[in-house]
Design a protein around this motif. Structure first.
Motif, PDB file in Angstrom:
ATOM      1  N   VAL A   1     -14.733 -31.812  -5.463  1.00 44.36           N
ATOM      2  CA  VAL A   1     -14.701 -32.923  -6.418  1.00 44.36           C
ATOM      3  C   VAL A   1     -15.967 -33.764  -6.282  1.00 44.36           C
ATOM      4  N   VAL A   2     -16.344 -34.068  -5.051  1.00 47.74           N
ATOM      5  CA  VAL A   2     -17.541 -34.881  -4.803  1.00 47.74           C
ATOM      6  C   VAL A   2     -18.793 -34.166  -5.300  1.00 47.74           C
ATOM      7  N   ALA A   3     -18.924 -32.892  -4.964  1.00 43.77           N
ATOM      8  CA  ALA A   3     -20.111 -32.127  -5.373  1.00 43.77           C
ATOM      9  C   ALA A   3     -20.214 -32.043  -6.893  1.00 43.77           C
ATOM     10  N   LYS A   4     -19.084 -31.892  -7.560  1.00 38.75           N
ATOM     11  CA  LYS A   4     -19.080 -31.857  -9.029  1.00 38.75           C
ATOM     12  C   LYS A   4     -19.566 -33.194  -9.593  1.00 38.75           C
ATOM     13  N   ALA A   5     -19.111 -34.291  -8.988  1.00 39.73           N
ATOM     14  CA  ALA A   5     -19.536 -35.616  -9.457  1.00 39.73           C
ATOM     15  C   ALA A   5     -21.022 -35.838  -9.213  1.00 39.73           C
ATOM     16  N   TRP A   6     -21.541 -35.302  -8.122  1.00 37.53           N
ATOM     17  CA  TRP A   6     -22.965 -35.452  -7.822  1.00 37.53           C
ATOM     18  C   TRP A   6     -23.852 -34.714  -8.811  1.00 37.53           C
ATOM     19  N   THR A   7     -23.363 -33.641  -9.381  1.00 33.21           N
ATOM     20  CA  THR A   7     -24.197 -32.785 -10.236  1.00 33.21           C
ATOM     21  C   THR A   7     -23.894 -32.916 -11.723  1.00 33.21           C
ATOM     22  N   ASP A   8     -22.810 -33.596 -12.064  1.00 33.33           N
ATOM     23  CA  ASP A   8     -22.395 -33.698 -13.466  1.00 33.33           C
ATOM     24  C   ASP A   8     -22.061 -35.161 -13.755  1.00 33.33           C
ATOM     25  N   SER A   9     -22.983 -35.849 -14.397  1.00 35.42           N
ATOM     26  CA  SER A   9     -22.808 -37.290 -14.627  1.00 35.42           C
ATOM     27  C   SER A   9     -21.603 -37.596 -15.517  1.00 35.42           C
ATOM     28  N   GLU A  10     -21.331 -36.727 -16.487  1.00 33.25           N
ATOM     29  CA  GLU A  10     -20.184 -36.951 -17.365  1.00 33.25           C
ATOM     30  C   GLU A  10     -18.879 -36.794 -16.577  1.00 33.25           C
ATOM     31  N   TYR A  11     -18.838 -35.806 -15.706  1.00 29.60           N
ATOM     32  CA  TYR A  11     -17.651 -35.637 -14.868  1.00 29.60           C
ATOM     33  C   TYR A  11     -17.485 -36.841 -13.944  1.00 29.60           C
ATOM     34  N   LYS A  12     -18.581 -37.330 -13.410  1.00 29.56           N
ATOM     35  CA  LYS A  12     -18.517 -38.501 -12.526  1.00 29.56           C
ATOM     36  C   LYS A  12     -17.906 -39.701 -13.240  1.00 29.56           C
ATOM     37  N   GLN A  13     -18.289 -39.934 -14.481  1.00 33.39           N
ATOM     38  CA  GLN A  13     -17.736 -41.039 -15.234  1.00 33.39           C
ATOM     39  C   GLN A  13     -16.239 -40.864 -15.456  1.00 33.39           C
ATOM     40  N   ARG A  14     -15.828 -39.635 -15.754  1.00 35.12           N
ATOM     41  CA  ARG A  14     -14.394 -39.368 -15.926  1.00 35.12           C
ATOM     42  C   ARG A  14     -13.651 -39.584 -14.608  1.00 35.12           C
ATOM     43  N   LEU A  15     -14.289 -39.190 -13.514  1.00 29.45           N
ATOM     44  CA  LEU A  15     -13.675 -39.327 -12.195  1.00 29.45           C
ATOM     45  C   LEU A  15     -13.460 -40.789 -11.843  1.00 29.45           C
ATOM     46  N   LEU A  16     -14.434 -41.624 -12.144  1.00 32.65           N
ATOM     47  CA  LEU A  16     -14.333 -43.046 -11.799  1.00 32.65           C
ATOM     48  C   LEU A  16     -13.408 -43.805 -12.743  1.00 32.65           C
ATOM     49  N   SER A  17     -13.234 -43.298 -13.964  1.00 30.96           N
ATOM     50  CA  SER A  17     -12.374 -44.001 -14.930  1.00 30.96           C
ATOM     51  C   SER A  17     -10.935 -43.488 -14.906  1.00 30.96           C
ATOM     52  N   ASP A  18     -10.743 -42.196 -14.632  1.00 33.19           N
ATOM     53  CA  ASP A  18      -9.391 -41.619 -14.558  1.00 33.19           C
ATOM     54  C   ASP A  18      -9.416 -40.485 -13.539  1.00 33.19           C
ATOM     55  N   ALA A  19      -9.347 -40.869 -12.272  1.00 32.45           N
ATOM     56  CA  ALA A  19      -9.504 -39.894 -11.188  1.00 32.45           C
ATOM     57  C   ALA A  19      -8.428 -38.816 -11.212  1.00 32.45           C
TER      58      ALA A  19
ATOM     59  N   PHE B   1      -5.083 -26.788   7.392  1.00 28.81           N
ATOM     60  CA  PHE B   1      -4.788 -27.709   6.307  1.00 28.81           C
ATOM     61  C   PHE B   1      -5.430 -29.077   6.511  1.00 28.81           C
ATOM     62  N   GLU B   2      -5.663 -29.471   7.777  1.00 27.84           N
ATOM     63  CA  GLU B   2      -6.253 -30.783   8.051  1.00 27.84           C
ATOM     64  C   GLU B   2      -7.760 -30.781   7.881  1.00 27.84           C
ATOM     65  N   ASN B   3      -8.405 -29.674   8.276  1.00 34.15           N
ATOM     66  CA  ASN B   3      -9.867 -29.677   8.340  1.00 34.15           C
ATOM     67  C   ASN B   3     -10.553 -28.683   7.406  1.00 34.15           C
ATOM     68  N   GLN B   4      -9.809 -27.746   6.817  1.00 33.17           N
ATOM     69  CA  GLN B   4     -10.471 -26.717   6.023  1.00 33.17           C
ATOM     70  C   GLN B   4     -10.024 -26.726   4.563  1.00 33.17           C
ATOM     71  N   ILE B   5      -8.802 -26.258   4.279  1.00 31.27           N
ATOM     72  CA  ILE B   5      -8.374 -26.119   2.895  1.00 31.27           C
ATOM     73  C   ILE B   5      -8.379 -27.447   2.157  1.00 31.27           C
ATOM     74  N   GLY B   6      -7.665 -28.451   2.688  1.00 33.93           N
ATOM     75  CA  GLY B   6      -7.561 -29.732   1.999  1.00 33.93           C
ATOM     76  C   GLY B   6      -8.888 -30.417   1.783  1.00 33.93           C
ATOM     77  N   PRO B   7      -9.619 -30.741   2.833  1.00 40.56           N
ATOM     78  CA  PRO B   7     -10.891 -31.445   2.662  1.00 40.56           C
ATOM     79  C   PRO B   7     -11.898 -30.699   1.787  1.00 40.56           C
ATOM     80  N   ARG B   8     -11.838 -29.386   1.772  1.00 42.04           N
ATOM     81  CA  ARG B   8     -12.774 -28.628   0.938  1.00 42.04           C
ATOM     82  C   ARG B   8     -12.508 -28.886  -0.542  1.00 42.04           C
ATOM     83  N   ASN B   9     -11.232 -29.116  -0.883  1.00 43.63           N
ATOM     84  CA  ASN B   9     -10.918 -29.462  -2.271  1.00 43.63           C
ATOM     85  C   ASN B   9     -11.609 -30.762  -2.653  1.00 43.63           C
ATOM     86  N   GLY B  10     -11.472 -31.762  -1.793  1.00 42.00           N
ATOM     87  CA  GLY B  10     -12.125 -33.037  -2.066  1.00 42.00           C
ATOM     88  C   GLY B  10     -13.635 -32.896  -2.132  1.00 42.00           C
ATOM     89  N   ALA B  11     -14.188 -32.058  -1.263  1.00 39.68           N
ATOM     90  CA  ALA B  11     -15.636 -31.845  -1.251  1.00 39.68           C
ATOM     91  C   ALA B  11     -16.114 -31.246  -2.570  1.00 39.68           C
TER      92      ALA B  11
END
Length: 205
Positions: free
Chosen positions: A57-75, A45-55
């Motif tokens: 989110v980050v990868a989606k923001a890197w590849t989808d500019s519209e998603y990134k804007q939504r993430l920064l305005s309403d995370a 839970f500390e190093n695999q399942i949890g952080p992978r969820n966040g990863a």
């Protein structure tokens, strides 16, 4: 005080952590739990399942500019789009690293942490040394993690609370233009989403 960035200082552990450790030792002595199984569960839970969820989110923001804007305005809402929400992640703010800005997350009061996206907090995140010095000497703390921030880059520290939790959006590494979301997810580390590391490197084939 020199903080052990990997494991935290035993002297800095909270009373609650010490009580938990004492209970664990008693249960182990009585043969009621297997410490190896407990360590495996915590690591998962500390190093695999949890952080992978966040990863993800980050990868989606890197590849989808519209998603990134939504993430920064309403995370909170944007993260929920990917199915990551719930206790300890009700109110989220995502802060973006840039060429001129580096963000670091800390909880000075206790160890509030965005569980749905990062899993369980690492020991060092809960230590008194990190909680105090991340505010008073953030560059020094980052240096202990091997992260040297150039003088021209601002270091901004965000203090997480029980009502509001933060997640760092690291910069996308150079040379990853042809990588898909799944491949990019593998590049994102837990520590980069807390902000104690900055540089991410595309893995060589």
């Amino acid at each position: 005080m020199n903080m052990d960035a990997k494991s935290g200082s035993p002297a800095a552990q909270s009373d609650a952590a010490l009580r938990i450790r004492a209970i664990e030792e008693i249960l182990t002595e009585k043969g009621l739990i297997d410490p190896k199984a407990v360590d495996l569960l915590v690591d998962t839970f500390e190093n695999q399942i949890g952080p992978r969820n966040g990863a993800k989110v980050v990868a989606k923001a890197w590849t989808d500019s519209e998603y990134k804007q939504r993430l920064l305005s309403d995370a909170t809402a944007a993260i929920a789009e990917l199915g990551f929400s719930g206790l300890q992640g009700e109110n989220m703010v995502v802060v973006e690293n840039t060429d001129r800005l580096h963000n670091v997350i800390v909880c000075t009061l206790c160890s509030c942490y965005p569980w749905p996206t990062l899993g369980l907090p690492p020991v060092w995140y809960k230590s008194a040394a990190y909680r105090a010095r991340a505010i008073s000497d953030p560059r020094g703390v980052l240096r202990e993690f091997g992260t040297e921030i150039p003088e021209g880059v601002e270091v901004r520290v965000w203090d997480t609370t029980a009502e509001l939790r933060y997640l760092v959006l690291p910069q996308r590494p150079a040379g990853t233009e042809t990588m898909n979301e799944e491949e990019l997810t593998e590049l994102v580390s837990r520590d980069s989403m807390i902000g104690v590391t900055r540089e991410l490197t595309a893995k060589q084939p």
